[in-house]
Design a protein around this motif. Structure first.
Motif, PDB file in Angstrom:
ATOM      1  N   THR A 263      39.439  35.773  35.549  1.00  0.00           N
ATOM      2  CA  THR A 263      39.305  36.805  36.253  1.00  0.00           C
ATOM      3  C   THR A 263      40.323  37.493  36.623  1.00  0.00           C
ATOM      4  O   THR A 263      40.907  38.853  36.059  1.00  0.00           O
ATOM      5  CB  THR A 263      38.894  36.551  37.891  1.00  0.00           C
ATOM      6  OG1 THR A 263      37.997  35.063  38.230  1.00  0.00           O
ATOM      7  CG2 THR A 263      39.129  37.431  39.087  1.00  0.00           C
ATOM      8  N   ILE A 264      42.086  37.150  36.691  1.00  0.00           N
ATOM      9  CA  ILE A 264      43.198  37.320  35.746  1.00  0.00           C
ATOM     10  C   ILE A 264      42.835  39.056  34.559  1.00  0.00           C
ATOM     11  O   ILE A 264      43.139  39.994  34.558  1.00  0.00           O
ATOM     12  CB  ILE A 264      44.901  36.926  35.882  1.00  0.00           C
ATOM     13  CG1 ILE A 264      44.305  36.419  37.114  1.00  0.00           C
ATOM     14  CG2 ILE A 264      45.428  36.944  35.500  1.00  0.00           C
ATOM     15  CD1 ILE A 264      45.574  35.283  37.059  1.00  0.00           C
TER      16      ILE A 264
ATOM     17  N   ASP B 268      39.983  41.253  34.732  1.00  0.00           N
ATOM     18  CA  ASP B 268      40.386  42.572  36.168  1.00  0.00           C
ATOM     19  C   ASP B 268      41.655  43.148  34.770  1.00  0.00           C
ATOM     20  O   ASP B 268      41.782  44.547  34.885  1.00  0.00           O
ATOM     21  CB  ASP B 268      41.448  41.884  36.794  1.00  0.00           C
ATOM     22  CG  ASP B 268      40.567  41.625  38.215  1.00  0.00           C
ATOM     23  OD1 ASP B 268      39.126  41.956  37.747  1.00  0.00           O
ATOM     24  OD2 ASP B 268      40.681  40.463  38.981  1.00  0.00           O
ATOM     25  N   SER B 269      43.014  42.772  34.164  1.00  0.00           N
ATOM     26  CA  SER B 269      44.036  43.212  33.904  1.00  0.00           C
ATOM     27  C   SER B 269      43.319  43.808  32.479  1.00  0.00           C
ATOM     28  O   SER B 269      43.779  44.704  31.753  1.00  0.00           O
ATOM     29  CB  SER B 269      44.458  41.995  32.769  1.00  0.00           C
ATOM     30  OG  SER B 269      43.976  41.257  32.257  1.00  0.00           O
TER      31      SER B 269
END
Length: 1164
Positions: free
Chosen positions: A1157-1158, A1161-1162
């Motif tokens: 997820t991180i 998203d980044s």
């Protein structure tokens, strides 16, 4: 009379006692040989000497193991009997006897009894007094083994003979030479004891401090100084002598600085007895005191410094004589600790300026008439008067000889100074730095002499070349090399051969320094006449700009001149120059002072030709893109050189062949940066020539060969038969594109036929003198070099050679592997290791088996160099086994002998216990062999024990504190073991030991490259069962997390650049473990994530975001590949059937989902 006394019986009329009988099981060889020796009587016949030689050889080669049963009294009796049999007028026998004494006493650690010792000492001392000097080394080693106090004690023989009171200069010089030889280190033998080291050091120091005796000539004095310098250097290098006392170090540095300038024209250095370290500079606010002008120059008119600095050099025209300057000298007060310098002509400076100085080049004749403008010299030479310049030939030769010996003293002093620097701490050396490195003097004080003074003023050859070789021109501003190049270029046509050789040496240093340099490439491409007509040069009148263009010899030389338009410039003038020097007759205009040329020789002197060949080798190594244009022409040069009688010319020709072959291999590598159209350009005229030649051969036979190719055809000169020529030409013609044959008449068009050209080149070599060089057993160095050259053949070209040429190469290499010479054997072992990788040979089971047996035999050799090369070749051979295993055809694996595989495993295990040079490749071979093993092998009982032993050898090598390369290869080999699915990894008892060794390395090894390799090995097993029990899995997982946490813990700055690669590999291994985890493993993973989850997550995110180059560890390259590995791990964990109520699975899934997820998203 002395000989008769020594050869007599022992004191008291006793005869030497015959060796007593030894037990048959011990010392049998010694007893048998000793009995044969004792049965002999003094015999000066040829057969008698031969028998003694053979007995000595057998005694030296006998295997004397511990507890061999050989008694000391038997050894003493044997040596006494041997001395009685060898008269002192037989130098070769005395030398062999000395080797026998040294070998037996050191190997068996025998202490000779007093009675026999007196006899042996008397014999060896008489030998050193009567035998030739070349035997002194062996005799001195024998003396050292007998009793050093009689030589180096306070009243020892050598101490007396080397004393200043010794009246005979030659005896004194010989004694110092003996002392220097005693200080040499012999591999595998104990070094001179410390008390004797100190005695020798003080003796050498006294010699260097003492002035020349009135009755000693200059050459003998130079040789005396050389021996003393060599002795001190041996003490510092071999004996690891430490100079701890300030007076001791200062005295040595003082005499070394004095010796550095020995015989340098125009300088007379007066040094203090001891140099003391300079204290750190203190600030002094007082104005400097104006120094008083020396009385000797008081009457001279003052000279403006401003004008003096702008003086231009006086250009010397041909026939113009220089004005004779005043021969008076005046002393200049030196800077403290820097020595005193006397300069001619009242010059108080020793300026390092490169402007406006004239200097006669070394070797330009004793008359000194030919002076040249040089940017590397300063006004330090004494001007000789007209009467001094009228030397006779004998006088001129003696002066030249003295200058040569003086240059050797300066060279020895510099070498000894380098050893001194290496033996003391830098903080200690810093105190003496100002005495050797130039500083900025105060106004009014003279410049002190220094290393820079020596660099600028020393006229001996090759000084400037050493400076160029050690200068980082790749990091300095442009044009520095151009200045040196343009100034030295006129001297390549100087009449003196020493100047010409030195000029070529300098050019060779330039082209070999940080090659390739763009500046040098431009210099090589400049017109050949550039710089050769310099008006500032006083060299003899040069030929026209195209002086190097001679009548071509051979078809390729003719072809090269035809294919290049007259208006085109030479691709590389230096290559053309060197070819001309090697193969073309010398010109009369530069035949003066040609020492070294054979009587009646029409070629340049040997030193000139050898230096030209070395320059060609440097160009082939560093600037192959230019050298390849001359490929066939250089092939003819090599054939000519290797066909000559002089072994040194043959050797340099073989070295050039090796460099050209290596350049072609580099060009054909898959990662070569050169485009195909830059490889070996061949003009279409050559295509047309070969077509015409084929039809001539077909129509008229070999008798028309010269008519078709011109006088001196290389094909005929290299004894190429008519049938073979036709076959080769057919192969060439059928490989040509139709367009090439159609456009063959177009001169300007150029096509690239790289493989054809390379095949023709190697065909020329193999049909020429290369096979003869390989069979020249009288010159083993040439044989070894020829083996190296043969190993540089391009694999693609080898496969295109006719079958008989391929068989010739293989047969010769396999035959030479039995050579008794270790140099040849080492080169052959390496060459076989190259050939076994050739695609056209690696699937030949018979060749691979023959090569394996040859390598295994070399792996047992006594020479470490041979064993190291054999181990490297064994590693290559096992690489071939792995490549063959990965091919679809299983026939090679089925046909390869299991018995031979067993022998290879045993030999590799033994080699893994050898020195690091052997061990590093032995463990590589072990890993490949264990990877290659098939289920049919593993099932056999005789393989079970050897497999266990091999894996234990790898485990111990992973853990030992060895060289980085050894441990890296051991980790790599362990990874190869894990790749074999037939081995019981996970079930065998050695599983835990293997994983424990790798986890220990990945967490604690100081070298990060070894850590990276161990992490890569831990990520290789493809099934969960192969990681062993749950505890074993947890141990590996925790070790990798710890290693990730400690990935920046290092005190070595050089390791920091590998931190990112280490973290990448550890993250890859952790994700791989997650993709294989079972339900029982999740609890351990959860515990680790609870403690270090944030740290692990941050590094895995870095792994996903940062790019990494693909390496042999298999790390993913693209971002898609990297995030796919995390997805695969997530899918696997999600599919694991965990017990009800177990929260570990949920924790690991959440951890991986958060990472993805991180990451997404980044990345937007």
């Amino acid at each position: 009379m002395a000989t008769a006394q020594v050869r007599g019986s022992l004191p008291g009329g006793q005869q030497p006692e015959a060796p007593r009988e030894l037990p048959l099981e011990q010392g049998h060889g010694f007893r048998r040989l000793s009995a044969r020796l004792c049965a002999l009587r003094p015999d000066d016949s040829s057969s008698g000497r031969t028998e003694i030689h053979l007995l000595f050889d057998q005694l030296i080669s006998e295997n004397y193991s511990e507890g061999s049963g050989v008694a000391p009294e038997d050894v003493s009796s044997l040596l006494v009997q041997a001395c009685r049999l060898v008269p002192l007028n037989q130098n070769h026998l005395v030398s062999k006897l000395s080797q026998l004494i040294h070998h037996l006493l050191n190997t068996l650690q025998v202490i000779v009894d007093e009675q026999n010792l007196d006899f042996l000492l008397a014999y060896t001392i008489s030998a050193i007094q009567q035998c030739s000097s070349w035997t002194h080394m062996q005799i001195l080693q024998a003396l050292a083994a007998l009793y050093l106090p009689d030589l180096l004690g306070k009243s020892g023989l050598l101490m007396k003979l080397s004393d200043l009171a010794q009246s005979d200069p030659e005896v004194r010089r010989a004694a110092v030479h003996c002392m220097a030889n005693l200080c040499l280190s012999v591999p595998g033998q104990p070094y001179l004891e410390e008390p004797y080291q100190n005695i020798c050091f003080q003796a050498f120091l006294t010699i260097l401090q003492s002035p020349k005796a009135p009755d000693m000539d200059d050459i003998t004095f130079c040789m005396l100084l050389q021996n003393a310098l060599k002795g001190i250097q041996s003490l510092l290098n071999g004996g690891k002598m430490k100079l701890t006392q300030t007076d001791e170090l200062g005295a040595l540095l003082a005499v070394l600085k004095k010796s550095m300038f020995h015989g340098l024209p125009g300088l007379n250095i007066e040094m203090p007895t001891v140099l003391y370290p300079t204290p750190l500079p203190q600030y002094d606010g007082r104005p400097p005191i104006k120094p008083q002008q020396p009385e000797a120059s008081a009457s001279q008119p003052p000279v403006s410094k401003k004008k003096k600095s702008k003086v231009k050099p006086k250009k010397l025209q041909q026939g113009e004589e220089e004005e004779e300057e005043s021969s008076g000298e005046r002393e200049v007060a030196p800077a403290p600790g820097s020595g005193r310098v006397n300069l001619p002509g009242g010059d108080t400076r020793c300026s390092p300026s490169l402007d406006a100085q004239t200097l006669p080049v070394a070797g330009s004749g004793a008359a000194g008439k030919d002076r040249v403008s040089s940017p590397f010299s300063s006004a330090s030479w004494k001007r000789v008067s007209s009467s001094e310049s009228d030397y006779s030939d004998a006088e001129g030769g003696m002066q030249s000889k003295v200058r040569s010996y003086q240059a050797k003293v300066r060279q020895g002093a510099l070498a000894c100074f380098l050893s001194t620097i290496k033996s003391i701490e830098k903080k200690v050396l810093y105190g003496y730095w100002s005495a050797f490195v130039p500083d900025t003097p105060e106004l009014g004080t003279p410049q002190s002499v220094s290393l820079m003074t020596l660099t600028l003023k020393d006229p001996s050859p090759k000084c400037l070349a050493n400076l160029v070789s050690n200068s980082p021109y790749n990091r300095l501003k442009l044009s520095l090399l151009t200045k040196v190049w343009n100034q030295i270029k006129p001297y390549i046509r100087h009449k003196d051969v020493n100047v010409r050789v030195s000029s070529l040496t300098l050019l060779g240093a330039i082209v070999s320094t940080h090659a390739p340099l763009p500046e040098v490439q431009l210099l090589l491409q400049q017109p050949c006449s550039s710089g050769l007509s310099n008006s500032n040069s006083a060299t003899p009148r040069l030929s026209p700009p195209d002086w190097w263009k001679k009548a071509p010899s051979g078809p390729f030389l003719e072809e090269a001149s035809v294919s290049s338009p007259k208006t085109s410039s030479e691709p590389c003038w230096l290559i053309r120059l060197c070819i001309s020097i090697v193969v073309l007759p010398k010109e009369d205009s530069c035949s003066g002072s040609d020492a070294g040329s054979a009587g009646g020789s029409t070629y340049e002197p040997f030193p000139m030709r050898l230096e030209a060949l070395q320059v060609l080798a440097h160009l082939a190594r560093g600037y192959f893109s230019m050298t390849q244009v001359y490929l066939m022409e250089l092939g003819e040069v090599i054939c000519k050189c290797m066909g000559e009688a002089d072994p040194s010319v043959q050797l340099h020709g073989a070295k050039l062949l090796e460099e050209l072959g290596t350049g072609l291999i580099q060009q054909y590598k898959p990662d070569s940066t050169k485009a195909p159209d830059q490889r070996v350009p061949v003009s279409l005229v050559s295509v047309s020539s070969w077509i015409s030649l084929f039809f001539v051969l077909q129509s008229h036979g070999p008798e028309k060969l010269d008519e078709a190719t011109g006088t001196g055809s290389s094909l005929k000169n290299t004894h190429c038969c008519h049938r073979h020529c036709c076959c080769v030409l057919i192969l060439i013609l059928v490989s040509l594109p139709i367009a090439a044959i159609t456009l063959a008449a177009t001169v300007a068009d150029v096509v690239t036929l790289p493989l054809f050209q390379v095949v023709m080149f190697w065909t020329m070599m193999l049909n020429g003198p290369l096979p003869r060089a390989l069979q020249n057993s009288e010159h083993p160095t040439l044989q070894a070099s020829a083996c190296d050259a043969l190993s540089s053949i391009l694999p693609e070209a080898f496969s295109s050679l006719p079958g008989d040429r391929q068989i010739l190469c293989i047969t010769m290499l396999l035959g030479l592997n039995d050579s008794a010479n270790r140099l040849v054997k080492a080169a052959t072992s390496r060459a076989l290791g190259v050939y076994v990788l050739f695609p056209c040979l690696r699937q030949d089971v018979i060749f691979v088996a023959d090569t394996a047996n040859a390598i295994l035999m070399s792996l047992q050799d006594k020479s470490l160099n041979v064993r190291a090369k054999a181990a490297w070749s064994l590693g290559n051979l096992t690489d071939t086994l792995i490549v063959n295993m990965e091919t679809p055809d299983p026939s090679f694996q089925d046909e390869f002998s299991g018995l031979l595989l067993l022998k290879m495993l045993r030999s590799a295990i033994e080699a893994s216990k050898d020195k690091d040079k052997v061990k590093s490749n032995a463990v590589r071979a072990l890993g490949n062999l264990l990877h290659f093993l098939q289920p049919s092998h593993i099932e056999k009982p005789r393989f079970a024990e050897i497999i266990e032993e091999a894996i234990q050898a790898l485990i111990s090598t992973v853990l030992i504190e060895a060289a980085m390369k050894v441990r890296w290869n051991a980790c790599y080999a362990m990874g190869n073991v894990f790749k074999n699915p037939a081995l019981p990894l996970g079930l065998a008892p050695w599983t835990s030991q293997a994983y424990s060794a790798l986890t220990s390395v990945v967490t604690s090894c100081k070298n990060f490259k070894v850590r990276i390799r161990s992490a890569a090995a831990l990520s290789i097993p493809s099934e969960r069962e192969r990681y062993g029990s749950t505890d074993q899995y947890a141990h590996i997982w925790n070790a990798l997390v710890t290693a990730l946490q400690k990935s920046e813990d290092t005190t070595d700055f050089l390791e920091f650049k590998y931190c990112a690669s280490l973290r990448t590999q550890i993250c890859q291994a952790l994700i791989h473990l997650l993709s294989l985890a079972s339900a029982s493993d999740l609890s351990c993973i959860k515990e680790t994530l609870e403690l270090n989850g944030d740290m692990v997550q941050s590094y895995i995110l870095q792994f996903l975001k940062s790019g990494t180059e693909r390496d042999d560890s298999g790390a993913p390259h693209s971002q898609q590949e990297r995030d796919q590995t995390v997805r695969t791990a997530l899918d696997h964990i999600s599919s694991v059937q965990a017990p009800a109520g177990d929260t570990a699975k949920r924790a690991v899934v959440d951890f991986l989902e958060d990472i993805l997820t991180i990451y997404f998203d980044s990345s937007g």
